[in-house]
Motif scaffolding. Sequence first.
Motif, mmCIF file in Angstrom:
data_model
loop_
_atom_site.group_PDB
_atom_site.id
_atom_site.type_symbol
_atom_site.label_atom_id
_atom_site.label_comp_id
_atom_site.label_asym_id
_atom_site.label_seq_id
_atom_site.Cartn_x
_atom_site.Cartn_y
_atom_site.Cartn_z
ATOM 1 N N LEU A 4 13.847 31.707 1.761
ATOM 2 C CA LEU A 4 14.432 32.901 1.142
ATOM 3 C C LEU A 4 14.282 32.794 -0.370
ATOM 4 N N LEU A 7 16.885 34.325 -2.615
ATOM 5 C CA LEU A 7 18.270 33.907 -2.392
ATOM 6 C C LEU A 7 18.477 32.405 -2.567
ATOM 7 N N GLN A 8 17.556 31.733 -3.220
ATOM 8 C CA GLN A 8 17.615 30.279 -3.332
ATOM 9 C C GLN A 8 18.825 29.763 -4.088
ATOM 10 N N GLN A 15 22.898 31.727 2.911
ATOM 11 C CA GLN A 15 21.492 31.844 3.300
ATOM 12 C C GLN A 15 21.353 31.820 4.822
#
Length: 168
Positions: A4, A7-8, A15
Motif C-alpha cells: 500500500l 498508506l505506508q 493497513q
Amino acid sequence: MTVLKYLQGYPAATQDKVRELIAQERLGEHLARRYPARHDVQSDKALYAYTTALKQQHLRNAPAIDKVLYDSKLDVVQRALGLHTAISRVQGGKLKAKKEIRVAALFKAAAPEFLQMIVVHELAHLKEHDHNKAFYQLCQYMLPEYHQREFDLRMYLTWRDLANQRAS
C-alpha cells in the motif's frame, strides 16, 4: 501481501483493514458509499474561483494567488497531487513573485471532498512551506476533517491503482 504505497505511514492495523477491503473486493464500494458525488469544478476558471473563495474564507492575509489550474502531467511525472509554486519575474525594476497552484487533472472526476482537501493542502503552503505541525494545524483549521479526508484520498488512490492494474 498487497503493498500500500499511499498508506505506508499508517499503523499496520489500519493497513490490514484496507487490505481486507481489497481482498473482499469492497474498497471501491466502501469509497462510493462515503463519497457518492462528483464535483462540477471542471475548468481552470472554475477551479480558480473555487480556490480563491476558500482562500478568502480562511486565509485573507495570505499572498494573492495568480494562477490555479488542472495539470495533466502532475500525476504521472511528479507523483504529486497538487503543487504550489512561486515564480519570480522581473517587472520593471522590481522582482515579483507569482503564486501558482496546480491540481492533478485526475481530480476533475473525483469527489468534491477530495478536491477540497487538495486545495486546502495547497493553500496551506501559502503560509507554511514545510509539512510540519503548524502546516497540518492550518489544514485542520480550514478543514476540520482534513486527516480523515487525506486518509480516504489515499485509499481512493490505492483503489485507482488497483483498477488500472486490472485493466492492463
